[in-house]
Write a protein that holds these residues in place. Sequence first.
Motif: not given
Lengths: 325, 651
Positions: A13, A311, A27, A29, A305, A9, A15-16
């Motif tokens: 970041i 990550v 993941t 970004s 992240g 990414q 969310d994961l």
Amino acid sequence: MRPIILKGQERAITDLKYNRDSDLIFTTSKDSKFCVWFTDNGERLGIFSGHRSAVWAVDVQADSQSCISGSADFAAKLWSVENGKEIFSFAHKAPVRTVEFGVGDRQFLSMADGVFGEAPSVFVWDVNGGGNRPAIQIALQSESKDKINFASATFGPLNKTIVASTEDGIIRVYDVRNTAAPVKTITDHTKNVNQVSMNPEKTLFITASRDATAKLYDAYDFECLKTYNFERPLNTASISPLREEVLLGGGADAVGITTTKAGANQFRCKFFHLIFEEEIGSISGHFGPVNILSYSTDGKGFATGGEDGYVRLHHFDKSYFNRRN
Amino acid sequence: MTKGRGPTNNELDDEPEVTMEIGFPSIVVVDNIPVVGQEKVEKLKTVLTKVFNAVGKVREFYLPVGKDNQTTGFAFVEYHTAEEAEAALKKLNGYKLDKNHTFIVNSYEDFRKYENVTEEYIAPEPAAFQATDNLRSWLMREDTVDQYCLRYQDQTEIVWNTTGDEPVIETKRTGWTETFAKWSPLGTYFLTIITSKGVVTWGGPKFDKIHRFPHPGVKVVDWSPSENYLVTAAPQYQEKDDPNDPQCIIVWNARTGVKLRGFLGSKDTAWPVFKWTGDDKYLIRMSEDTLSIYEAPSMNLLDQKSLKIPGLKDFAVSPTDHIISYFVPEQNNKPAAVVLIDIPTKKEKRSPKNLINVGDCKMFWHPQGTFLCIKAEKLNKSKKLISTDFEIVRLKEKDIPIDHLEIKEPLIAFAWEPKGARFAILSGEGPRPSVSFYLMEKTVKLLKTLEKKVANHLFWSPEGNFIVLAGLQNLNGVLEFFSVNDMETMGTEEHFMCTNVDWDPSGRFVASSVSFWKHTSETGYNIYSFQGKLLKSVMRDRFYEFLWRPRPQSLLPEKRQDYIKKNIAKFAEALEKEDKDTKIAERARKQKIRDEKRKAFEDILNRLKQRYDSESQERASLGYRPLDDKDIEIQEEWVEEVEGYEESPLD
């Protein structure tokens, strides 16, 4: 345990999410493309392209067949995990900041900012067939004069409630059958509650706030059970599905960076004992604030992240499981 | 006998006394007037009226004449206002009309007052005895734990320095003080300040209010070394003040709360204004070309006059004896000099004079008064530093010898070892100065120099023997804990951006803190053992001050102290057992708490699990399928691992 670093990414970041089998991790970004990876070796399975600006959130169904994403391009999109193709795009009138499948995966919620005269809202959609209009809309009614948005939202047990936090630190619980006003308002935090995170059974949830504390709540009665002191503003928290611990992450505001401690120490994530509220360990490695973290669904690892675009994927080693609680 | 002035200072909020217009406040009685016959009365009246008109317009002048047609020798002078009468009391009392006649001026009111005094002596009622709590109660703990004060945001906490994880807070008050707090030098009192009102002292086991010192505008406070006096200053009066009742600097009796005297300030008044002798007997102040020595508690100028010292730049007082040292820089081709004088005789002692080509001088008194070190920067013609010279005066030795030491570098810091005969200096040009230790033996002996240290401050333990070399603020808060007896580092720690380092009064602990006044983020404090082991680390938003509570001198005679030091092994054994027992008890107590917490939480988890299980039907109806064993595919993978290489020659 040495982490696997997922590089791919370009930007921070956002969310994961692990899938239920814990073998995949999704993941997102600030880049418009988001990815899915194998958790055992960090190999990238694929890239989902189609959004036109930053992707803020992602969730995946229990059978890992489809996933949903929310983006600043005002859309939440449903994708096939097998081939990466977009199945459907749910149009919104504002940037979509959170998406989550409900228990059973027949519904999902999305959370949008308040822009252009629209109030900040949480929507509930039917996954199949209800594409043009959400089944439920909950608009934020806030007494505050400033423009406050929702920061995080999640389904409660059996999808009967939605727990949503706002940027002023207030947590509102809505009953999905009667969304006119919240059934419960929790004002324990003094600053932005950036994330509300449920355990897999949805019996407990943990809040992460910029006021440097995380709090554990009963998901049925909303009693505050524990408070964890992080000493720096918090962005994210996760409850371990396996052991009596929680993991917290965050970091100072960008403004304070140059006058505070240099080095990776600043952006440590900390493990706290679930019951005794004491710090039991920490892990460093990020060069910027940690935006999101999560235990894997089976509790055998975790991922963090950061604003630095990395990550970091961890697998606990044998000694972790042999430890006394 | 002059009229008293002003309301008492016992209660801050009392209204000033209301004076009513009964009585004759504007009349004064003048005695010692020449006795003259009838014919000279008019002339005498004219002369006297002229004298008394000097302070105000005389309303009426009554010169009584006796039966013998002579004037009686006294007169009544009436002014228009009470103020003029007061002025007459001040200015004309003691006025010499001629060789034989010196006026005595009194207020008419006083005559009436004293006329009405009864013949019998009525003893005044003694005030009811107000028992204060034991002001030394904090020293009575079995475990000899010290206290410290924390100030952050608008909170003030007094905490016991116990070893457990949970802080034992003696008291915590919001808004107790406004800008800062201060302990008295021997730890008896705690002082708080509210600028618009004044300062208050607190003490005893519950920190009850002891005294109030009303002084609106007060900004700075100083204690005398033996806690007898308090000096408060309100800088707003530096330029404009009332010479009859100065409000700028006030000296109080700290034990009774009584105001002793006000002093005028001036725009270049440095703080602290007064330096005291260790026993509180004298207080000394410097102004342009003048050294003023006052006696306590009378607050009178010694010998009624100040010392005129042209060019006076700086002065210092011995912490233990009645000796003042002052510095006069080079002027008019006279070399610079540091002069030592005895008080009260003002006689000069052996002094280093003839400090030639010297720039700035600084005086460092040893805390036990044994030595005075004068640091002088030797400059060349173009005012550049050639060397740093030290003149060390041995005050306790016969004939007061002076030792001389020279180093080729500029001095950054100097510190005497308390209760010892060593001193440490930080010197050097660049960012990595050297630390050197010297011993005052027959001569000044260099013990050791450590090069390239990251330090800008030196902090000796109050008991000597150990020192912390600290690199504060921009040196990132490096703290090196050094044993001077063994000449080795015991530990090195880092407290990022720390601004202050303070030893506890027993020399067992070191507190480092980041104060919001000097650095706005990551404020808080750390406590280390004297060897550098981190014991406690606390971050607090807007942390201002960490203040150890000082201790008074030990009551043990020196012989007993030496005996204990020699037999420390014996004493240590018993104390160590005590510590162990405490630890075991503490651990058991903690375990009990944890077990209770765990039980309570597990009850909650069970309740939640039951609820979750009861919902399984409903969950299934939503489309939820639980994770089943048959869903899990076990993939077996053969992985080849190379165990090692072996080389063998081809046959």
